[in-house]
Scaffold this motif. Structure first.
Motif, PDB file in Angstrom:
ATOM      1  N   THR A 244       0.798  -1.435   0.024  1.00 29.61           N
ATOM      2  CA  THR A 244       0.153   0.095   0.031  1.00 29.61           C
ATOM      3  C   THR A 244       0.866   1.162  -0.093  1.00 29.61           C
ATOM      4  O   THR A 244       0.560   2.357  -0.571  1.00 29.61           O
ATOM      5  CB  THR A 244      -0.966  -0.001   1.271  1.00 29.61           C
ATOM      6  OG1 THR A 244      -1.596  -1.230   1.402  1.00 29.61           O
ATOM      7  CG2 THR A 244      -1.874   1.106   1.192  1.00 29.61           C
TER       8      THR A 244
ATOM      9  N   LYS B 215       2.511   1.814  -3.434  1.00 31.17           N
ATOM     10  CA  LYS B 215       1.545   2.252  -4.316  1.00 31.17           C
ATOM     11  C   LYS B 215       0.984   3.648  -4.007  1.00 31.17           C
ATOM     12  O   LYS B 215       0.835   4.564  -5.255  1.00 31.17           O
ATOM     13  CB  LYS B 215       0.330   1.338  -4.351  1.00 31.17           C
ATOM     14  CG  LYS B 215       0.211  -0.297  -4.923  1.00 31.17           C
ATOM     15  CD  LYS B 215       0.747  -0.084  -6.437  1.00 31.17           C
ATOM     16  CE  LYS B 215      -0.633   0.428  -7.414  1.00 31.17           C
ATOM     17  NZ  LYS B 215      -0.201   0.189  -8.751  1.00 31.17           N
ATOM     18  N   ARG B 216       1.057   3.972  -2.821  1.00 37.75           N
ATOM     19  CA  ARG B 216       0.604   5.429  -2.644  1.00 37.75           C
ATOM     20  C   ARG B 216       1.461   6.077  -3.015  1.00 37.75           C
ATOM     21  O   ARG B 216       1.103   7.308  -3.519  1.00 37.75           O
ATOM     22  CB  ARG B 216       0.251   5.380  -1.027  1.00 37.75           C
ATOM     23  CG  ARG B 216      -0.031   6.886  -0.478  1.00 37.75           C
ATOM     24  CD  ARG B 216      -1.320   7.229  -0.995  1.00 37.75           C
ATOM     25  NE  ARG B 216      -1.533   8.624  -0.502  1.00 37.75           N
ATOM     26  CZ  ARG B 216      -1.157  10.036  -0.992  1.00 37.75           C
ATOM     27  NH1 ARG B 216      -0.169   9.778  -1.902  1.00 37.75           N
ATOM     28  NH2 ARG B 216      -1.415  11.019  -0.543  1.00 37.75           N
ATOM     29  N   TYR B 217       2.599   6.210  -2.828  1.00 36.64           N
ATOM     30  CA  TYR B 217       3.946   7.043  -3.231  1.00 36.64           C
ATOM     31  C   TYR B 217       4.562   6.684  -4.638  1.00 36.64           C
ATOM     32  O   TYR B 217       5.413   7.261  -4.973  1.00 36.64           O
ATOM     33  CB  TYR B 217       4.873   7.282  -2.160  1.00 36.64           C
ATOM     34  CG  TYR B 217       4.636   7.603  -0.749  1.00 36.64           C
ATOM     35  CD1 TYR B 217       4.433   9.179  -0.848  1.00 36.64           C
ATOM     36  CD2 TYR B 217       3.992   6.933   0.172  1.00 36.64           C
ATOM     37  CE1 TYR B 217       3.613   9.604   0.283  1.00 36.64           C
ATOM     38  CE2 TYR B 217       3.635   7.524   1.280  1.00 36.64           C
ATOM     39  CZ  TYR B 217       3.486   9.174   1.518  1.00 36.64           C
ATOM     40  OH  TYR B 217       2.982   9.417   2.778  1.00 36.64           O
ATOM     41  N   LYS B 218       3.721   5.691  -5.446  1.00 33.68           N
ATOM     42  CA  LYS B 218       4.239   5.499  -6.923  1.00 33.68           C
ATOM     43  C   LYS B 218       5.481   4.970  -6.830  1.00 33.68           C
ATOM     44  O   LYS B 218       6.331   5.291  -8.061  1.00 33.68           O
ATOM     45  CB  LYS B 218       4.163   6.684  -7.698  1.00 33.68           C
ATOM     46  CG  LYS B 218       2.565   7.257  -7.787  1.00 33.68           C
ATOM     47  CD  LYS B 218       2.350   8.486  -8.665  1.00 33.68           C
ATOM     48  CE  LYS B 218       0.745   8.883  -8.772  1.00 33.68           C
ATOM     49  NZ  LYS B 218       0.755  10.038  -9.651  1.00 33.68           N
TER      50      LYS B 218
END
Length: 583
Positions: free
Chosen positions: A484, A487-490
């Motif tokens: 997570t 994904k949140r910070y790419k």
């Protein structure tokens, strides 16, 4: 007199496959083939159950020249694989009911039957024969994948046949060291034949650097073919390792490495069937490591892990196959949002994902922990840490990535039908087993699974302890948090549309380049040789022409006295030779 109970049960499934191949292709015979496809594994399982009246039953004795063959052995180890392969054959048959290809039905039955017959073989010659039949029959499932599958199938066949040749060579050497005994028992690494057999089995179960045939062939096979392929070949090899090399230390480290390296490739792979192929390699590593440890706890963990692995890995391949059947692709970059139109497949895939990640109350939770506990009991701290890392890794790429990018993530805009009823039925059976075999039900649940395990332990392993449940949940939620966060910070690796190449780079790039260079050098050498040969022949021909042509030196007139002088000289030389020899 014909004795049904003295014939290897797998041979009947092989026979059913040949019958399917001979049945004419028509709408009416389609139902006959499907009936045979379902009935043959059930009949084989009934035979195994009926024959095994003692802890070990030997049968199918044959004498071929000086060699005594025992073509059937059903004991506490082989019977688990026998039942498992029959169960897998049944589920795969249901999953493929929509498949109207006669070749697929026939190849699937022969492949299933040879795997069953192979694990129930009592001697190494029968093992080798079934080893090769699995290779030859399964390649048709790869070739049914389309145009791109032909080359992959040829590479797959070459690797599998090579494995069989090495197995036979090693078996002959081992038998010679035993005084001609071909019984398939513990082999070990005391002889060169043992090493050859280990490498042969290592090819088939995907040892590091010998594993690429899985990632190459499985994703290119047909939808039904990939599911079938994932069930037998590698688990057949795991059985052979468990029979021949339990407690072999080198397998601990080979298995530990196998658990770790696929994680990195699976993270960046775009083709979800290739992701699952890498995950398959990862799970095989736990089994190989457990065989290397060799204790009763570890070996029982291997047996249990093999059993549930065939079920939940088949469930994952079936769910992605159902998606591919409806959408035409298994690329993560082209999927997403399918939970709206394929809700049942989504739920079933999540059960498979939770099972492979070893969530409590799901399949692998009660089996994988046995291998980890065995590593701790034997103070194997580094392999334990490697397997722990791999457990978190499999949660990331199979437990999260596969369902996330398939059914959630971004919405691909695809609105398709739910999977066909037969696919849903096969996936539901596998999902029910994934749940049931993990439940703490007295006399059932995981107790039923443990009752199949072949080795006696000093104590009954208890998976549902406070420490184990909390520790496993901490590990899994840490992996979820990491995914997570990335994904949140790419920071999570983007899905690349290109095919990821790992150690097969050695033969796909370096090897192919070397072949091209050698070919070019050969062509250049041929050009130079041809030019030199032409010059030599031209020069020799010119000299001969100058000598023997009508205008040449040999055609010119010569004085008659010259011939008389030459004749006299030759007579003189002959007299001298006779004089010398006579003296």
């Amino acid at each position: 007199m014909f004795d049904l109970m003295n014939i290897n049960p797998g041979l009947w499934v092989i026979l059913a496959g040949f019958v399917c191949a001979l049945i004419p292709k028509s709408e009416a015979t389609y139902y006959v083939r499907k009936l045979i496809l379902i009935a043959a594994p059930i009949f084989s399982a009934w035979l195994i159950f009926t024959i095994k009246t003692e802890p070990s039953v030997l049968g199918g004795f044959l004498t071929v020249g000086p060699v005594e063959l025992t073509t059937m052995r059903i004991d506490n180890l082989s019977v688990v694989w026998g039942y498992l392969f029959c169960l897998a054959g049944l589920i795969n048959g249901i999953y493929g009911l929509h498949e109207k290809c006669r070749i697929t039905d026939s190849a699937a039955l022969i492949y299933t039957g040879s795997a069953i017959a192979g694990v129930l073989a009592g001697d190494m010659i029968t093992l080798f024969i079934m080893w090769e039949i699995t290779a030859i029959s399964s390649v048709f499932l790869v070739w049914k994948g389309g145009d791109r599958a032909y080359a992959a199938g040829m590479r797959y066949l070459a690797v599998q046949v090579l494995s069989g040749v090495m197995l036979l060579g090693g078996a002959v050497m081992v038998a010679e060291s035993r005084g001609g005994d071909f019984m398939f028992n513990y082999v070990g690494l005391d002889t060169p034949g043992g090493w050859l057999m280990l490498i042969a089995m290592g090819i088939k179960c995907g040892f590091p650097l010998l594993h690429n045939w899985m990632q190459d062939a499985y994703p290119k096979a047909s939808i039904t073919g990939t599911v079938i392929l994932a069930s037998f070949t590698t688990k057949f090899a795991i059985y052979a390792l468990a029979r021949a090399f339990p407690g072999t230390d080198i397998l601990i480290w080979i298995g530990a490495v196998m658990t770790c390296f696929p994680v990195f490739f699976a993270v960046v792979e775009n083709d979800l069937r290739r992701v699952l192929a890498y995950s398959l390699n990862n799970q095989l590593g736990f089994m190989v490591c457990g065989i290397g440890i060799g204790s009763a706890l570890a070996m029982n963990g291997v047996v249990g892990q093999v059993f549930v692995h065939v079920i939940f890995k088949g469930l994952l391949f079936m769910s992605i196959g159902a998606v591919m059947y409806r959408t035409g692709t298994a690329k993560a970059s082209e999927l997403g949002g399918l939970f709206r139109s394929m809700p049942y497949t989504t739920v079933l895939c999540l059960i498979g994902a939770g099972s492979i990640a070893a969530f409590p109350l799901l399949a692998a939770f009660v089996t994988k922990a046995m291998i980890l506990a065995a590593a701790l009991e034997n103070h194997l701290w580094v392999p334990f840490a490697m397997m722990l890392f791999a457990s978190a890794g499999v949660m990331e790429h199979s437990g999260i990535k596969v369902p996330h990018f398939t059914f959630f993530a971004h919405d691909s805009g695809r609105r398709v039908k739910e999977a066909p009823w037969n696919m849903l039925l096969a996936m539901s059976l596998a999902a029910i087993l994934c749940i049931y075999l993990a439940l703490p039900i007295p006399g059932g649940g995981y107790h039923l699974l443990y009752s199949l395990m072949p080795f006696e332990m000093e104590y009954a392993y208890k998976p549902y302890t406070w420490d184990h449940v909390v520790f496993q949940l901490q590990l899994l939620f840490a992996a979820i948090f990491a995914f997570t966060l990335l994904k949140r910070y790419k920071l999570y690796p983007a899905e690349r549309r290109a095919e990821i190449v790992d150690s097969d780079w050695l033969y796909r790039r370096v090897g192919f380049g070397a072949v091209k260079w050698i070919s070019a050098m050969w062509d250049r050498a041929n050009i130079h040789v041809s030019r030199y040969r032409t010059r030599v022949f031209d020069r020799v021909g010119s000299r001969l022409y100058q000598a023997f042509s009508p205008a040449g030196s040999m055609s010119k007139a010569a004085p008659s006295g010259l011939a008389a002088g030459l004749t006299g000289g030759m007579l003189l030389l002959t007299l001298l030779v006779i004089y010398v020899l006579g003296a």
